[in-house]
Design an enzyme around this catalytic site. Sequence first.
Site, mmCIF file in Angstrom:
data_model
loop_
_atom_site.group_PDB
_atom_site.id
_atom_site.type_symbol
_atom_site.label_atom_id
_atom_site.label_comp_id
_atom_site.label_asym_id
_atom_site.label_seq_id
_atom_site.Cartn_x
_atom_site.Cartn_y
_atom_site.Cartn_z
ATOM 1 C CE LYS A 1 -4.174 -1.812 0.272
ATOM 2 N NZ LYS A 1 -5.175 -1.631 -0.798
ATOM 3 C CG ASP B 1 -9.372 -1.931 -6.649
ATOM 4 O OD1 ASP B 1 -10.549 -2.319 -6.765
ATOM 5 O OD2 ASP B 1 -8.714 -2.124 -5.599
ATOM 6 C CD GLU C 1 -4.725 -3.265 -6.724
ATOM 7 O OE1 GLU C 1 -5.774 -2.823 -6.217
ATOM 8 O OE2 GLU C 1 -4.162 -4.293 -6.303
ATOM 9 C CG ASP D 1 -4.011 -0.510 -4.129
ATOM 10 O OD1 ASP D 1 -4.302 0.548 -4.738
ATOM 11 O OD2 ASP D 1 -4.871 -1.287 -3.677
ATOM 12 C CE LYS E 1 -10.307 -4.946 -4.168
ATOM 13 N NZ LYS E 1 -9.997 -3.633 -3.587
HETATM 14 MG MG MG Z 1 -6.748 -1.797 -4.733
#
Ligand code: MG
Length: 373
Positions: free
Chosen positions: A163, A242, A217, A191, A266
């Site tokens: 992240k 995303d 991402e 991401d 997702k």
């Molecule tokens: Mg993501």
Amino acid sequence: MVPAITKIDIYKLSIPLAIPYGTSLGLFDHADNIIIKIHSSEGLYGVGEGCPGTSVTGDSQAMDFEAAQLLGTLIMGKNPLAVEARMKEIDSFLVHNSTIRSAFDIALYDLLAKKAGLPLYALLGGEKRTLQTDMTVGLASPEKMAQQALKYVEQGFLSIKVKLGTNFDDDVARIRAIRETIGEKTLIRIDANQGWDQVTAIRILQALVPFSIQFCEEPVAHWNNRALKYVHEHSPIAIMSDESLFDHHDAYRLASMEVCDYFNIKLAKSGGIHTALKINAVAESAGIKCMIGSMDETNLAMSAAAHLVSAFPNIEFADLDAALFLAEDPVIGGVTYEGGKITLTDTPGHGADFDSEYLKTLESISITQKGDF
Ligand code: MG
């Protein structure tokens, strides 16, 4: 005789995370999920789960608990095996709120696969593949993130997802520290969770080239397709959508605008498997490979997602580490993890369930009456 939905149980499931993680959207330290159990007149049931990622999907556990009662009443008495028909009714009745629609979708697919006597991947027409998930390293100091990454590499994960999304100096320092600590072999995905503007994104992505990054991402705000296109055109690192990708309409728009290299599907964003299949079809048409990602679900939603990955080779990547972050996972059965390796079961359905005695301890409501919709 056509079977009918006779009862739908709705549960609130709350579990703290053993490994809270930071992102540029905030700290995630608790899973507040909804479990849906759909019973049919043939004595079968299917179980689904949704984890509202409020900063992404806009819903919450309390909202989903209310919405589930409306949706349960909407489809009560109807044929649960006609999944596309039931989900069309649900999607028409309730826009947005993709998490709770996903929980119904997973339960209906579980029921259909149980009726067919097939594991979900086989119902979807796929083969059983051995999958590899990455493991996520949350936002923290470079030193702390490097130690966390090393721990995951030592546990057997072949790829880690890092992240980022704060600023140039800190984000570059994080990746430098991680790469120097874990060596060259492990894949690193990053991401930014929308944390950068387009100029910062390009500066950072160019600076990260020496550290061998697989893809990045959501570099910029989810609504800013113009900026995403700019980043995609100038980035030396592949870009994955995303938060800018929920359903097949988004997939078509993003593919048409040529703003990214990959899609992160997702189930909690797509509203379940039925729309994930449509996203993947659009992606394959456009030559875009997909990943299936996760929110903070238990092994149950992870199992449904893993079967989906297994069935479709165009879904090349798996980010199904959510269940590994929970302080406890009350699921019985389901996929097993060995480092990053995920093994599916051959039990009919997605293969995961909850102990009925455990479910009795949760706040719940059951729907049995057909509504006037
Ligand atoms: Mg993501």
